[in-house]
Design an enzyme around this catalytic site. Structure first.
Site, PDB file in Angstrom:
ATOM      1  N   HIS A 122      55.040  -4.473 -24.308  1.00 39.06           N
ATOM      2  CA  HIS A 122      54.569  -3.130 -24.647  1.00 39.06           C
ATOM      3  C   HIS A 122      54.488  -2.915 -26.159  1.00 39.06           C
ATOM      4  O   HIS A 122      53.953  -1.898 -26.618  1.00 39.06           O
ATOM      5  CB  HIS A 122      55.526  -2.095 -24.030  1.00 39.06           C
ATOM      6  N   ASP A 145      49.292  -1.580 -24.651  1.00 41.66           N
ATOM      7  CA  ASP A 145      49.550  -0.228 -24.164  1.00 41.66           C
ATOM      8  C   ASP A 145      49.352  -0.170 -22.648  1.00 41.66           C
ATOM      9  O   ASP A 145      48.724  -1.056 -22.042  1.00 41.66           O
ATOM     10  CB  ASP A 145      48.615   0.775 -24.839  1.00 41.66           C
TER      11      ASP A 145
END
Length: 502
Positions: free
Chosen positions: A473, A477
């Site tokens: 992450h 995204d």
């Protein structure tokens, strides 16, 4: 005239010593009082001088041997003609040895970034006759097992690195006595090798008890200052280093999570337990997976795919496909193609972090996770985005077989940009795969299971598979991860989209 070299008085209450190093080898000329070898006791290091000038005719106690006070270490042949006895001492072996020559067996290339290996198994013992290219031993690195062939035909005269020894990439493993008469010379070679070989290139070899003490204390060689000859580390040097480390402030110790201690185990349970040392491969798997959790911000997103169209296409063409290409048509080629297609649209899933930079890969080197008896390995199919279904299936079959046989090279497991892991072959219905650093994405496949699905307002039974994408992450995204998984789902539910790059 022959003069015996014996163990000198070692001091009060000291009854034995270990031969640490020989500075001379049989056949060498020595002067009176010249140092011949070094003995190590549990208290001091003792150098043994030559009692007379002459030639070192024989070494009786080799390096590593434990000897008592007054034990025979070697024999010196005295006199002006001293150099001559060395060939005479070998007269019985001369006809055979004349045709034999020693050949070093070195550690083969271990691959990029691999600097050491552990000798796991010797298939031959000292004195055995070996053929050229016959397998001598097997090395285990943190990634693969490497078999070491004999560089020449002859006799295994000496094993330098025994089983369990950790060796670097340029280390010597053994010595082969090669030549037409090598087999005849096997016995003399095997006896002479332990005495003769240590003198070559081992002037700074650490004392055996020091190595043992460092291993028991878990202290690195670089952390110990050697006070022996030429900087050799002695047992007392290790003791000093351990004491200094214990006295150092706790703040200087490297921060590392403490291992969870075992709970109390009853004597009855302990008797039925079996303790097996982890292989280097398993230790590396454990370390890398934990590093991935500690470093990356791992998140997993899920979806499901209706495998009806893929299964129908495979059923229709599998026989023709196998007849033409000589390999079975499986589902892995569909998934590989679908992932390559989705990675072009969401390139950050095919990228990696390098410091404060993001490195985008304009190619797909697809890692295909494979379970083996030794542990999980990930062979890499290079430029999978440029390959056909048949080429992908052939590559997967070939690398899968090599992985199970432990024959993968280091190069075949490096450079992957994305990974597919198929837990479905073991019956997994749902899982959350862990990243393969430094990659930023991994797709988890699962078992195909018939489930009731609502299709155009009607309930129908469809072969469904859960998909899981774990991603970093830090650079991927949620929108990109979900988009990637949806594109994979769309391509698998309508494989025609792959042909049209849609």
């Amino acid at each position: 005239m022959t003069t015996e070299v014996r163990v000198p008085t070692l001091g009060e209450s000291v009854t034995e010593a270990t031969v640490a190093t020989w500075f001379k080898k049989p056949g060498d000329a020595v002067a009176a009082d010249e140092m011949l070898c070094e003995l190590e006791t549990d208290k001091v290091t003792v150098e043994v001088p030559s009692p007379a000038a002459g030639t070192l005719a024989e070494i009786v106690a080799a390096e590593g041997a434990t000897v008592g006070v007054d034990a025979l270490l070697a024999n010196i042949t005295e006199g002006a003609a001293a150099p001559a006895p060395a060939p005479a001492a070998k007269a019985e072996a001369a006809p055979a040895a004349a045709a034999a020559k020693p050949v070093d067996v070195m550690v083969p290339s271990l691959g990029e970034s691999v600097t050491e290996a552990t000798v796991s198994t010797w298939f031959k013992k000292v004195g055995d006759t070996v053929a050229q290219d016959e397998m001598l031993c097997e090395l285990e690195t943190d990634k693969v097992s490497v078999e070491v062939p004999s560089p020449a035909a002859g006799v295994l005269a000496e094993i330098v690195a025994g089983e369990g020894t950790t060796v670097d990439a340029s280390a010597k493993l053994a010595v082969i006595s090669s030549g037409a008469s090598a087999a005849v010379a096997a016995a003399p070679a095997a006896e002479a090798a332990p005495a003769a070989a240590p003198a070559a290139g081992k002037d700074v070899e650490d004392a055996p008890s020091a190595k043992k003490a460092m291993a028991e204390a878990g202290i690195a060689r670089d952390a110990v200052t050697g006070t022996g000859k030429d900087g050799r580390v002695m047992k007392q040097d290790v003791a000093k280093a351990v004491a200094a480390a214990a006295a150092a402030p706790a703040a200087t110790a490297p921060a590392a999570p403490a291992a969870m201690p075992r709970g109390p185990v009853s004597a009855d349970d302990a008797a039925r337990e079996e303790r097996v040392k982890m292989t280097r491969l398993r230790q590396t798997i454990a370390r890398r997976l934990k590093d991935a959790q500690n470093t990356a911000a791992i998140l997993t997103t899920y979806n499901e795919v209706d495998m009806t169209e893929c299964m129908a296409l495979r059923k229709e063409y599998k026989d023709l496909f196998e007849k033409k290409h000589g390999v079975r048509l499986g589902f892995m080629s569909f998934f590989t193609k679908a992932c390559c297609h989705a990675l072009k649209e969401v390139p950050e899933v095919n990228a990696e972090i390098d410091g404060t930079d993001i490195v985008y890969k304009n190619f797909v080197h697809m890692g295909i996770a494979a379970g083996t008896p030794q542990g999980l390995v990930v062979p890499v199919i290079r430029d999978a985005d440029q390959m056909s279904f048949a080429e992908i299936e052939k590559a997967i079959a070939e690398k899968g077989k090599r992985a199970r046989d432990g024959k993968l090279s280091m190069a075949e497991m490096q450079g992957g940009t994305f990974t597919i892991s198929n837990g479905g072959v073991y019956g997994s219905l749902m899982s959350s795969p862990i990243l393969n650093p430094p990659q930023s994405g991994i797709l988890g496949m699962h078992k195909i299971q018939d489930r009731p699905m609502v299709i155009n307002g009607e309930i129908k039974i469809r072969p469904m598979m859960y998909l899981a994408l774990s991603y970093d992450h830090r650079i991927v995204d949620g929108k990109g991860a979900v988009t990637f998984l949806v594109r994979v789902k769309e391509a698998l539910e309508d494989p025609r989209r792959l042909l049209m790059d849609l």
